[in-house]
Design a protein around this motif. Sequence first.
Motif, PDB file in Angstrom:
ATOM      1  N   ALA A  43     -72.240  35.622 -26.042  1.00 24.97           N
ATOM      2  CA  ALA A  43     -72.316  36.277 -24.811  1.00 24.97           C
ATOM      3  C   ALA A  43     -71.844  38.065 -25.067  1.00 24.97           C
ATOM      4  O   ALA A  43     -71.166  38.069 -26.546  1.00 24.97           O
ATOM      5  CB  ALA A  43     -71.662  35.826 -23.649  1.00 24.97           C
ATOM      6  N   ALA A  44     -72.037  38.900 -24.221  1.00 25.41           N
ATOM      7  CA  ALA A  44     -71.687  40.089 -24.384  1.00 25.41           C
ATOM      8  C   ALA A  44     -70.442  40.469 -23.846  1.00 25.41           C
ATOM      9  O   ALA A  44     -70.022  41.664 -23.775  1.00 25.41           O
ATOM     10  CB  ALA A  44     -72.627  41.062 -23.856  1.00 25.41           C
ATOM     11  N   VAL A  45     -69.768  39.662 -23.251  1.00 26.56           N
ATOM     12  CA  VAL A  45     -68.452  39.815 -22.574  1.00 26.56           C
ATOM     13  C   VAL A  45     -67.280  38.864 -23.096  1.00 26.56           C
ATOM     14  O   VAL A  45     -67.628  37.970 -23.522  1.00 26.56           O
ATOM     15  CB  VAL A  45     -68.409  39.658 -21.088  1.00 26.56           C
ATOM     16  CG1 VAL A  45     -69.314  40.866 -20.613  1.00 26.56           C
ATOM     17  CG2 VAL A  45     -68.543  38.246 -20.505  1.00 26.56           C
ATOM     18  N   THR A  46     -66.080  39.320 -23.383  1.00 28.99           N
ATOM     19  CA  THR A  46     -64.777  38.544 -23.718  1.00 28.99           C
ATOM     20  C   THR A  46     -64.057  38.405 -22.383  1.00 28.99           C
ATOM     21  O   THR A  46     -63.811  39.356 -21.423  1.00 28.99           O
ATOM     22  CB  THR A  46     -64.171  39.278 -24.711  1.00 28.99           C
ATOM     23  OG1 THR A  46     -65.016  39.378 -25.948  1.00 28.99           O
ATOM     24  CG2 THR A  46     -62.810  38.596 -25.095  1.00 28.99           C
ATOM     25  N   VAL A  47     -63.524  37.089 -22.206  1.00 32.21           N
ATOM     26  CA  VAL A  47     -62.690  37.008 -21.009  1.00 32.21           C
ATOM     27  C   VAL A  47     -61.306  36.493 -21.292  1.00 32.21           C
ATOM     28  O   VAL A  47     -61.222  35.619 -22.224  1.00 32.21           O
ATOM     29  CB  VAL A  47     -63.329  35.936 -20.110  1.00 32.21           C
ATOM     30  CG1 VAL A  47     -62.558  35.711 -18.867  1.00 32.21           C
ATOM     31  CG2 VAL A  47     -64.879  36.017 -19.855  1.00 32.21           C
ATOM     32  N   LEU A  48     -60.206  37.074 -20.754  1.00 37.18           N
ATOM     33  CA  LEU A  48     -58.837  36.733 -20.831  1.00 37.18           C
ATOM     34  C   LEU A  48     -58.260  36.406 -19.620  1.00 37.18           C
ATOM     35  O   LEU A  48     -58.875  36.828 -18.405  1.00 37.18           O
ATOM     36  CB  LEU A  48     -58.118  38.047 -21.238  1.00 37.18           C
ATOM     37  CG  LEU A  48     -58.370  38.531 -22.643  1.00 37.18           C
ATOM     38  CD1 LEU A  48     -59.598  39.219 -23.010  1.00 37.18           C
ATOM     39  CD2 LEU A  48     -57.164  39.528 -23.188  1.00 37.18           C
ATOM     40  N   THR A  49     -57.206  35.653 -19.520  1.00 36.27           N
ATOM     41  CA  THR A  49     -56.443  35.288 -18.449  1.00 36.27           C
ATOM     42  C   THR A  49     -55.113  36.057 -18.762  1.00 36.27           C
ATOM     43  O   THR A  49     -54.504  35.801 -19.870  1.00 36.27           O
ATOM     44  CB  THR A  49     -56.410  33.795 -18.069  1.00 36.27           C
ATOM     45  OG1 THR A  49     -55.863  33.682 -16.901  1.00 36.27           O
ATOM     46  CG2 THR A  49     -55.933  33.046 -19.225  1.00 36.27           C
ATOM     47  N   TYR A  50     -54.484  36.512 -17.684  1.00 33.21           N
ATOM     48  CA  TYR A  50     -53.304  37.002 -17.944  1.00 33.21           C
ATOM     49  C   TYR A  50     -52.475  36.763 -16.374  1.00 33.21           C
ATOM     50  O   TYR A  50     -52.964  36.879 -15.532  1.00 33.21           O
ATOM     51  CB  TYR A  50     -53.246  38.484 -17.982  1.00 33.21           C
ATOM     52  CG  TYR A  50     -51.815  39.154 -17.726  1.00 33.21           C
ATOM     53  CD1 TYR A  50     -51.032  39.455 -19.237  1.00 33.21           C
ATOM     54  CD2 TYR A  50     -51.208  39.702 -16.691  1.00 33.21           C
ATOM     55  CE1 TYR A  50     -50.069  39.980 -19.089  1.00 33.21           C
ATOM     56  CE2 TYR A  50     -49.834  39.992 -16.596  1.00 33.21           C
ATOM     57  CZ  TYR A  50     -49.308  40.254 -17.757  1.00 33.21           C
ATOM     58  OH  TYR A  50     -48.110  40.922 -17.781  1.00 33.21           O
ATOM     59  N   GLY A  51     -50.994  36.398 -16.664  1.00 34.28           N
ATOM     60  CA  GLY A  51     -50.323  36.353 -15.380  1.00 34.28           C
ATOM     61  C   GLY A  51     -48.534  36.239 -15.794  1.00 34.28           C
ATOM     62  O   GLY A  51     -48.252  36.224 -16.877  1.00 34.28           O
ATOM     63  N   ASN A  52     -48.216  36.667 -14.681  1.00 31.91           N
ATOM     64  CA  ASN A  52     -46.589  36.649 -15.020  1.00 31.91           C
ATOM     65  C   ASN A  52     -45.655  36.667 -13.523  1.00 31.91           C
ATOM     66  O   ASN A  52     -46.554  36.688 -12.645  1.00 31.91           O
ATOM     67  CB  ASN A  52     -45.959  38.158 -15.693  1.00 31.91           C
ATOM     68  CG  ASN A  52     -46.096  39.339 -14.739  1.00 31.91           C
ATOM     69  OD1 ASN A  52     -45.171  39.329 -13.942  1.00 31.91           O
ATOM     70  ND2 ASN A  52     -46.810  40.177 -15.131  1.00 31.91           N
ATOM     71  N   ASP A  53     -44.701  36.081 -13.626  1.00 31.96           N
ATOM     72  CA  ASP A  53     -43.821  36.067 -12.150  1.00 31.96           C
ATOM     73  C   ASP A  53     -43.093  37.174 -11.924  1.00 31.96           C
ATOM     74  O   ASP A  53     -42.097  36.968 -11.110  1.00 31.96           O
ATOM     75  CB  ASP A  53     -43.152  34.604 -12.290  1.00 31.96           C
ATOM     76  CG  ASP A  53     -44.215  33.342 -12.310  1.00 31.96           C
ATOM     77  OD1 ASP A  53     -45.114  33.321 -11.466  1.00 31.96           O
ATOM     78  OD2 ASP A  53     -44.118  32.735 -13.266  1.00 31.96           O
ATOM     79  N   GLU A  54     -42.910  38.198 -12.892  1.00 28.67           N
ATOM     80  CA  GLU A  54     -41.803  39.175 -12.603  1.00 28.67           C
ATOM     81  C   GLU A  54     -42.277  40.514 -12.107  1.00 28.67           C
ATOM     82  O   GLU A  54     -42.992  41.274 -12.904  1.00 28.67           O
ATOM     83  CB  GLU A  54     -41.194  39.533 -14.196  1.00 28.67           C
ATOM     84  CG  GLU A  54     -40.446  38.219 -14.728  1.00 28.67           C
ATOM     85  CD  GLU A  54     -40.107  38.609 -16.269  1.00 28.67           C
ATOM     86  OE1 GLU A  54     -39.346  39.590 -16.173  1.00 28.67           O
ATOM     87  OE2 GLU A  54     -40.394  37.911 -17.258  1.00 28.67           O
ATOM     88  N   PRO A  55     -41.931  40.638 -10.818  1.00 29.11           N
ATOM     89  CA  PRO A  55     -42.022  42.105 -10.408  1.00 29.11           C
ATOM     90  C   PRO A  55     -42.027  43.078 -11.248  1.00 29.11           C
ATOM     91  O   PRO A  55     -40.827  43.366 -12.024  1.00 29.11           O
ATOM     92  CB  PRO A  55     -41.835  42.124  -8.967  1.00 29.11           C
ATOM     93  CG  PRO A  55     -41.263  40.633  -8.598  1.00 29.11           C
ATOM     94  CD  PRO A  55     -41.184  40.063  -9.926  1.00 29.11           C
ATOM     95  N   GLY A  56     -42.711  44.294 -11.632  1.00 35.21           N
ATOM     96  CA  GLY A  56     -42.506  45.360 -12.487  1.00 35.21           C
ATOM     97  C   GLY A  56     -42.901  45.240 -13.944  1.00 35.21           C
ATOM     98  O   GLY A  56     -42.840  45.991 -14.725  1.00 35.21           O
ATOM     99  N   PHE A  57     -43.305  43.884 -14.268  1.00 39.31           N
ATOM    100  CA  PHE A  57     -43.747  43.623 -15.412  1.00 39.31           C
ATOM    101  C   PHE A  57     -45.271  43.599 -15.674  1.00 39.31           C
ATOM    102  O   PHE A  57     -46.006  43.104 -14.844  1.00 39.31           O
ATOM    103  CB  PHE A  57     -42.981  42.227 -15.896  1.00 39.31           C
ATOM    104  CG  PHE A  57     -43.385  41.925 -17.503  1.00 39.31           C
ATOM    105  CD1 PHE A  57     -42.693  42.610 -18.499  1.00 39.31           C
ATOM    106  CD2 PHE A  57     -44.172  40.885 -17.539  1.00 39.31           C
ATOM    107  CE1 PHE A  57     -42.843  42.194 -19.852  1.00 39.31           C
ATOM    108  CE2 PHE A  57     -44.652  40.542 -18.999  1.00 39.31           C
ATOM    109  CZ  PHE A  57     -43.889  41.079 -20.033  1.00 39.31           C
ATOM    110  N   GLY A  58     -45.719  44.189 -16.794  1.00 40.41           N
ATOM    111  CA  GLY A  58     -47.120  43.763 -17.113  1.00 40.41           C
ATOM    112  C   GLY A  58     -47.346  44.341 -18.569  1.00 40.41           C
ATOM    113  O   GLY A  58     -46.659  44.813 -19.232  1.00 40.41           O
TER     114      GLY A  58
END
Length: 129
Positions: A43-58
């Motif tokens: 396919a022509a796209v790559t998919v990631l999943t991201y998550g966190n429980d800490e406000p202010g973090f990324g």
Amino acid sequence: MVRRDFDPATVTPDGRPPAKARLFDGTMVGPYRGSVNGEALGAAVTVLTYGNDEPGFGPVLHVHPYDEVFVITQGRARFFVGDEVVDAEAGDTVLGPAGVPHRFVNLGPGRLQTIDIHHSPRWIQTNLE
């Protein structure tokens, strides 16, 4: 809803079979739970999943040579895309255009979860901080 956006007779299948790859393992720790390169699916796209429980973090400020689309599936986020600030919540999508540095943080309360769609058959990134 009935949709007729194109005439199916005008599209010839390219012969690729369906493909499957595991995006994430829910038992993994850390914000990045997994990714699937488009190459693995043909396919022509790559998919990631991201998550966190800490406000202010990324993720740190970074840039890609292609567009990235973020789908917020849970929580609230603040995106910094070039000189723009975009607040988004579950159900929203946000575009990070090719060549424009971007990052985002969890606004809280609670978990932020995203699915990130890279418009490339593989993940290509340069971190800027």
